[in-house]
Scaffold this motif. Structure first.
Motif, PDB file in Angstrom:
ATOM      1  N   UNK A  25      38.999 -76.595  71.179  1.00 39.10           N
ATOM      2  CA  UNK A  25      39.566 -76.518  69.842  1.00 39.10           C
ATOM      3  C   UNK A  25      38.471 -76.600  68.799  1.00 39.10           C
ATOM      4  N   UNK A  26      38.824 -76.409  67.525  1.00 32.56           N
ATOM      5  CA  UNK A  26      37.835 -76.475  66.445  1.00 32.56           C
ATOM      6  C   UNK A  26      37.137 -77.834  66.424  1.00 32.56           C
ATOM      7  N   UNK A  27      35.828 -77.790  66.162  1.00 31.99           N
ATOM      8  CA  UNK A  27      35.007 -79.003  66.171  1.00 31.99           C
ATOM      9  C   UNK A  27      34.126 -79.035  64.924  1.00 31.99           C
ATOM     10  N   UNK A  28      33.893 -80.229  64.375  1.00 33.37           N
ATOM     11  CA  UNK A  28      32.926 -80.339  63.278  1.00 33.37           C
ATOM     12  C   UNK A  28      31.507 -80.232  63.839  1.00 33.37           C
ATOM     13  N   UNK A  29      30.589 -79.855  62.990  1.00 36.03           N
ATOM     14  CA  UNK A  29      29.217 -79.610  63.424  1.00 36.03           C
ATOM     15  C   UNK A  29      28.579 -80.859  64.028  1.00 36.03           C
ATOM     16  N   UNK A  30      28.894 -82.044  63.514  1.00 39.71           N
ATOM     17  CA  UNK A  30      28.262 -83.251  64.046  1.00 39.71           C
ATOM     18  C   UNK A  30      28.695 -83.515  65.486  1.00 39.71           C
ATOM     19  N   UNK A  31      29.928 -83.184  65.848  1.00 41.92           N
ATOM     20  CA  UNK A  31      30.365 -83.363  67.233  1.00 41.92           C
ATOM     21  C   UNK A  31      29.686 -82.349  68.155  1.00 41.92           C
ATOM     22  N   UNK A  32      29.491 -81.148  67.666  1.00 45.48           N
ATOM     23  CA  UNK A  32      28.792 -80.137  68.460  1.00 45.48           C
ATOM     24  C   UNK A  32      27.347 -80.575  68.661  1.00 45.48           C
ATOM     25  N   UNK A  33      26.707 -81.028  67.582  1.00 43.67           N
ATOM     26  CA  UNK A  33      25.296 -81.428  67.648  1.00 43.67           C
ATOM     27  C   UNK A  33      25.093 -82.637  68.551  1.00 43.67           C
ATOM     28  N   UNK A  34      26.074 -83.531  68.624  1.00 43.65           N
ATOM     29  CA  UNK A  34      25.950 -84.726  69.472  1.00 43.65           C
ATOM     30  C   UNK A  34      25.829 -84.382  70.953  1.00 43.65           C
ATOM     31  N   UNK A  35      26.248 -83.199  71.339  1.00 47.00           N
ATOM     32  CA  UNK A  35      26.188 -82.793  72.753  1.00 47.00           C
ATOM     33  C   UNK A  35      24.807 -82.297  73.158  1.00 47.00           C
ATOM     34  N   UNK A  36      23.866 -82.236  72.202  1.00 42.58           N
ATOM     35  CA  UNK A  36      22.549 -81.665  72.472  1.00 42.58           C
ATOM     36  C   UNK A  36      21.438 -82.623  72.073  1.00 42.58           C
ATOM     37  N   UNK A  37      20.278 -82.400  72.652  1.00 41.87           N
ATOM     38  CA  UNK A  37      19.083 -83.182  72.313  1.00 41.87           C
ATOM     39  C   UNK A  37      18.182 -82.428  71.339  1.00 41.87           C
ATOM     40  N   UNK A  38      18.746 -81.522  70.574  1.00 42.46           N
ATOM     41  CA  UNK A  38      17.959 -80.774  69.592  1.00 42.46           C
ATOM     42  C   UNK A  38      18.473 -81.121  68.198  1.00 42.46           C
ATOM     43  N   UNK A  39      17.717 -80.749  67.192  1.00 42.29           N
ATOM     44  CA  UNK A  39      18.052 -81.120  65.816  1.00 42.29           C
ATOM     45  C   UNK A  39      19.307 -80.392  65.327  1.00 42.29           C
ATOM     46  N   UNK A  40      19.912 -80.974  64.307  1.00 42.09           N
ATOM     47  CA  UNK A  40      21.098 -80.343  63.724  1.00 42.09           C
ATOM     48  C   UNK A  40      20.758 -78.998  63.071  1.00 42.09           C
ATOM     49  N   UNK A  41      19.587 -78.840  62.417  1.00 33.88           N
ATOM     50  CA  UNK A  41      19.250 -77.511  61.902  1.00 33.88           C
ATOM     51  C   UNK A  41      19.153 -76.462  63.022  1.00 33.88           C
ATOM     52  N   UNK A  42      18.651 -76.868  64.191  1.00 30.21           N
ATOM     53  CA  UNK A  42      18.588 -75.924  65.309  1.00 30.21           C
ATOM     54  C   UNK A  42      19.995 -75.540  65.758  1.00 30.21           C
ATOM     55  N   UNK A  43      20.903 -76.501  65.810  1.00 28.93           N
ATOM     56  CA  UNK A  43      22.299 -76.215  66.158  1.00 28.93           C
ATOM     57  C   UNK A  43      22.910 -75.275  65.123  1.00 28.93           C
ATOM     58  N   UNK A  44      22.592 -75.504  63.849  1.00 26.62           N
ATOM     59  CA  UNK A  44      23.113 -74.634  62.788  1.00 26.62           C
ATOM     60  C   UNK A  44      22.637 -73.200  62.964  1.00 26.62           C
ATOM     61  N   UNK A  45      21.391 -73.029  63.396  1.00 31.00           N
ATOM     62  CA  UNK A  45      20.890 -71.666  63.638  1.00 31.00           C
ATOM     63  C   UNK A  45      21.661 -71.011  64.790  1.00 31.00           C
ATOM     64  N   UNK A  46      21.920 -71.779  65.845  1.00 29.90           N
ATOM     65  CA  UNK A  46      22.700 -71.243  66.964  1.00 29.90           C
ATOM     66  C   UNK A  46      24.118 -70.886  66.517  1.00 29.90           C
ATOM     67  N   UNK A  47      24.711 -71.737  65.697  1.00 25.03           N
ATOM     68  CA  UNK A  47      26.046 -71.450  65.175  1.00 25.03           C
ATOM     69  C   UNK A  47      26.033 -70.185  64.320  1.00 25.03           C
ATOM     70  N   UNK A  48      24.954 -69.985  63.568  1.00 24.91           N
ATOM     71  CA  UNK A  48      24.824 -68.774  62.758  1.00 24.91           C
ATOM     72  C   UNK A  48      24.796 -67.516  63.599  1.00 24.91           C
TER      73      UNK A  48
END
Length: 138
Positions: A25-48
């Motif tokens: 289901x839909x997830x906020x970015x912080x929950x998605x980022x918590x599943x990884x050992x990389x920075x939130x900006x890196x997760x944002x690039x992947x989301x982009x």
């Protein structure tokens, strides 16, 4: 024709894991980022990248940005893969029994002679040597 844009977006293991996370289901970015050992900006690039391929969308909900998976966008990939899987593979010819049991001994090739290249003549005035045949100065 393969759905190149979607396959490129799915070519990264991090993005594939994001897709798996969003299946629930839909997830906020912080929950998605918590599943990884990389920075939130890196997760944002992947989301982009996933947004650009239109596999996910972003919806602002209060102070959070929630990301939602669009599973219908994966249908072209599934259809393409099913089409590939339905094509029968050519049957391999079995090797001849006698050839497999008795390999022929090949004579060893003679080594090729090493060509001797003439060195360019350099004048006593320390001029640059003439270019070699390959077009490079050595």
């Amino acid at each position: 024709m393969p759905p190149i844009a979607i396959l490129v977006a799915l070519a990264d293991p991090t993005r594939c894991r994001i897709i798996e996370i969003l299946q629930t289901g839909p997830q906020p970015v912080h929950q998605i980022a918590d599943a990884f050992d990389i920075s939130r900006p890196a997760i944002s690039r992947h989301l982009g990248v996933l947004k650009q391929a239109r596999l996910i969308s972003e919806k602002k909900s209060g102070r959070e940005n929630r990301y939602e998976l669009h599973t219908k966008r994966l249908k072209p990939v599934r259809d393409w893969l099913v089409g590939l899987a339905s094509v029968p593979l050519p049957k391999a010819k079995p090797p001849a029994k006698s050839a497999a049991l008795t390999p022929k001994k090949q004579p060893e090739p003679k080594p090729a002679p090493i060509p001797v290249l003439e060195q360019p003549v350099v004048a006593a005035t320390r001029q640059k040597p003439a270019a070699s045949q390959m077009g490079f100065d050595f």
